[in-house]
Structures are given as structure tokens and as C-alpha cells.
Scaffold this active site. Sequence first.
Site, mmCIF file in Angstrom:
data_model
loop_
_atom_site.group_PDB
_atom_site.id
_atom_site.type_symbol
_atom_site.label_atom_id
_atom_site.label_comp_id
_atom_site.label_asym_id
_atom_site.label_seq_id
_atom_site.Cartn_x
_atom_site.Cartn_y
_atom_site.Cartn_z
ATOM 1 N N ASP A 240 -6.458 -8.236 1.733
ATOM 2 C CA ASP A 240 -7.527 -7.461 1.123
ATOM 3 C C ASP A 240 -8.243 -8.292 0.061
ATOM 4 O OD1 ASP A 240 -9.168 -5.353 0.487
ATOM 5 O OD2 ASP A 240 -7.643 -4.192 -0.551
ATOM 6 N N TYR B 123 0.834 -1.201 0.000
ATOM 7 C CA TYR B 123 0.000 0.000 0.000
ATOM 8 C C TYR B 123 0.869 1.251 0.000
ATOM 9 C CZ TYR B 123 -4.295 -2.528 0.141
ATOM 10 O OH TYR B 123 -5.346 -3.326 -0.223
ATOM 11 N N ASP C 75 -12.144 -10.332 0.401
ATOM 12 C CA ASP C 75 -13.251 -10.080 -0.529
ATOM 13 C C ASP C 75 -13.735 -11.384 -1.161
ATOM 14 O OD1 ASP C 75 -13.236 -7.409 -0.008
ATOM 15 O OD2 ASP C 75 -12.433 -6.783 -1.943
ATOM 16 N N ASP D 67 -1.776 -18.242 -3.879
ATOM 17 C CA ASP D 67 -2.585 -18.756 -4.985
ATOM 18 C C ASP D 67 -3.287 -20.050 -4.604
ATOM 19 O OD1 ASP D 67 0.056 -19.596 -4.822
ATOM 20 O OD2 ASP D 67 0.218 -20.087 -6.943
ATOM 21 N N LYS E 296 3.727 -15.722 -0.198
ATOM 22 C CA LYS E 296 4.249 -16.028 -1.536
ATOM 23 C C LYS E 296 5.774 -16.028 -1.469
ATOM 24 C CE LYS E 296 3.378 -16.877 -5.936
ATOM 25 N NZ LYS E 296 2.723 -18.144 -6.361
#
Length: 365
Positions: A247, A137, A251, A223, A190
Site C-alpha cells: 500500500d 489490516y 503510493d 526501507d 522486512k
Amino acid sequence: MEDISALQLALFDGDGIGPEVVAATERVLEAVLEAAHVAWEPIRTPIGFASLESEGTTFPARALQLARTADGMVLGPVSHLDYPEATAGGINPSGTLRRELQLYANVRPARTYDGVPWPAQGPFDLVIVRENTEGFYADRTMHMGTGEVMPTPDLAMSYRKVTREGSLRIARHAFELALRRRRSVTAVHKSNVLRVSDGLFLECVRQVAADYPDVEYQEELVDAAAALLIRDPAQFDVMVTTNMFGDILSDEATELSGSIGLAASLNVGEQYVMAQAQHGSAPSLAGKDVANPASLVGSAAMLLAHLGRRRGQEALLRAAAGIEDGLEHLVTSPETRTRDLGGTLGTQEFAEKVAAEAAQRVEQR
């Protein structure tokens, strides 16, 4: 009323549907806190487009001061993508509050409700604990400036910030939460590509995991975690991850639960706490009394529960449970749901029903 030094909650209306869902949330808070015999005081100041028009900024300095003095905050959705540049007064209230108050943990539950259709393979109940002050961010990575630069018109670069302190504290929050749930934590990362930054994050989570031998611990690549959420979300209890991954995954999880309109969230720091809906400001719905306030109302329940645990105040825990039970009861039936969930109720009518149902359940406890 039981006096706990008049609980002060800062209410920030925000933009779009924000004023409507904040008003609905205030109505529910009013009802349950009265039923729980808790004295409280809502305090507010304009932010967003309302303050931009009157004061030339979307987040005046006194709003931050108000947040610092309140016991907790309720932030309505904001239309920060439509704000002018920061130099012209367009300051993102959400990002600013998270950064300035070090609200490092964004706690996002996702669960299914009986009677609400969901696309997942079966019912589930999980929580994603998202690091809230670092990551990719751009407004949270630099002391001055942002984490995005453009050295030439044809080259854009973004910097990712992952610190040991930030990783350790978000991991601790996740494991402490797991102790109150099903005692399982999954770290999402990751590190096969982001070897340095996610490598540091995983190192810290593993260090914290060693202090919680009674909590099951596992790791998943982001993933793979995204795929497993679709295949079998019920396998997860608490998922902990960095800012952007959290984030996106939250969702996904809330959509799998049936509706982001039911998705609560809480921003937590060492000293401050803020309730905030997971959804946006939906300006096209503003003023039509059709917005579903359940996300922000549920977030307010999380706020009361957090304050209740922190202050050792059983009355606040009863009030939080009353809201959660009332919401769950009402959304099971189309007759008591909002229109986005196939019901007939408008924003304020739904809020009145939640207020009455929640207050009754508090009184029965």
C-alpha cells in the site's frame, strides 16, 4: 455484436467523486465494447452514503450478491473513514469485497507518460503486486473481531497475519505477471525484524521463484526498496510484497510517476475481479466536474484485459488496449488533459475524448 453471454459488469458508484468517475468509466466502456463488438450489460446498486441514507447500511447484502454474479466489478472511491461504526451500518465496501471474494492480489502499475512531468530521475514502468487479504489490516486478520485489541486504556496491540497459502498465491501471481513483462521479480520484505512473518513470506516466494527459472529474482528490505524507488525506479519490473508495505510503496511509486490521478489498479482472485482507482473519494471535489477519471478508466482497461485472457476473448483484449493507448495519447498534451495535470478539460469532457479515441483505436486494430 459478438455475444459472449452478455458480459455483465457491476458498477458501484461509491462516494464523493465516485459517481462522476464511474459515469466517465461507463462511457468509455460503452464506446470501446461497442467498437469491439462485445455485448455487455452494466448492473448496479447503491452503496456508501447513498445506501446508508436509504437502507441504514453502506454495503447492503444484495451488493455482495450482485458482485458474486457479475463477470467483473468497477468500484468507485468510497469515504469509509467518514462512515459510522460498523454496528451503525458503516461497512467498508472495498475491504468487504476484497475479503469476501478473496481478491488476494492488488495489482498496481506505476509508469511515467511523455508530456506529464514526473519527479523521478527518469522514465519507468513497474508494477507492485500487493497481497490483499492478510497483513496488518485489522479487518482481514481474524475470523471474528479485528486484528487490533486494547487490553487496557494505555495499551493497544495489532496482529499481523501471514499465511503460507496467501504468500504462495501472491508470489505465483507476481511471477505469472512478470512472464508478460520484462521477466524480473523483486520480493520486498522486512525479515531482519519481522523474522517469523516475513520469514514465512520470503520462504514461500523463494519456493515459487524456483518454478520460474526464466524470471530474474531478487529481494530488498522495504526501507531499501523505498529509497531505491526514489533513486532509480527504472530498475524494477514487478515488485511483490505484503499488504501494508505494498500500500505504501505503490503510493510512493505513483507519485514518482507524476500523478496518482493516472494510477490504475486491479483486485484479482481465483474467481472474481474488481477495478478500483488508487486514489480516494475527494469529497471536496464532488459535483464540480473537475475530478480526473483516468485512474478508474485505466483500471477498467486492466479489468477487460484480465477477462480477455481468462476467457480467451481477443475482442476484450483489443478493447483494453484501445483504452490504454487512448489514455496515453491524450495525457501527453495539455489540450487534452484534465485540470489536475495542467489541462483544461472537466471530468465528462475528458471521458468523451477518451471514449472516442479508444473506440477509434479498437476499430483500427
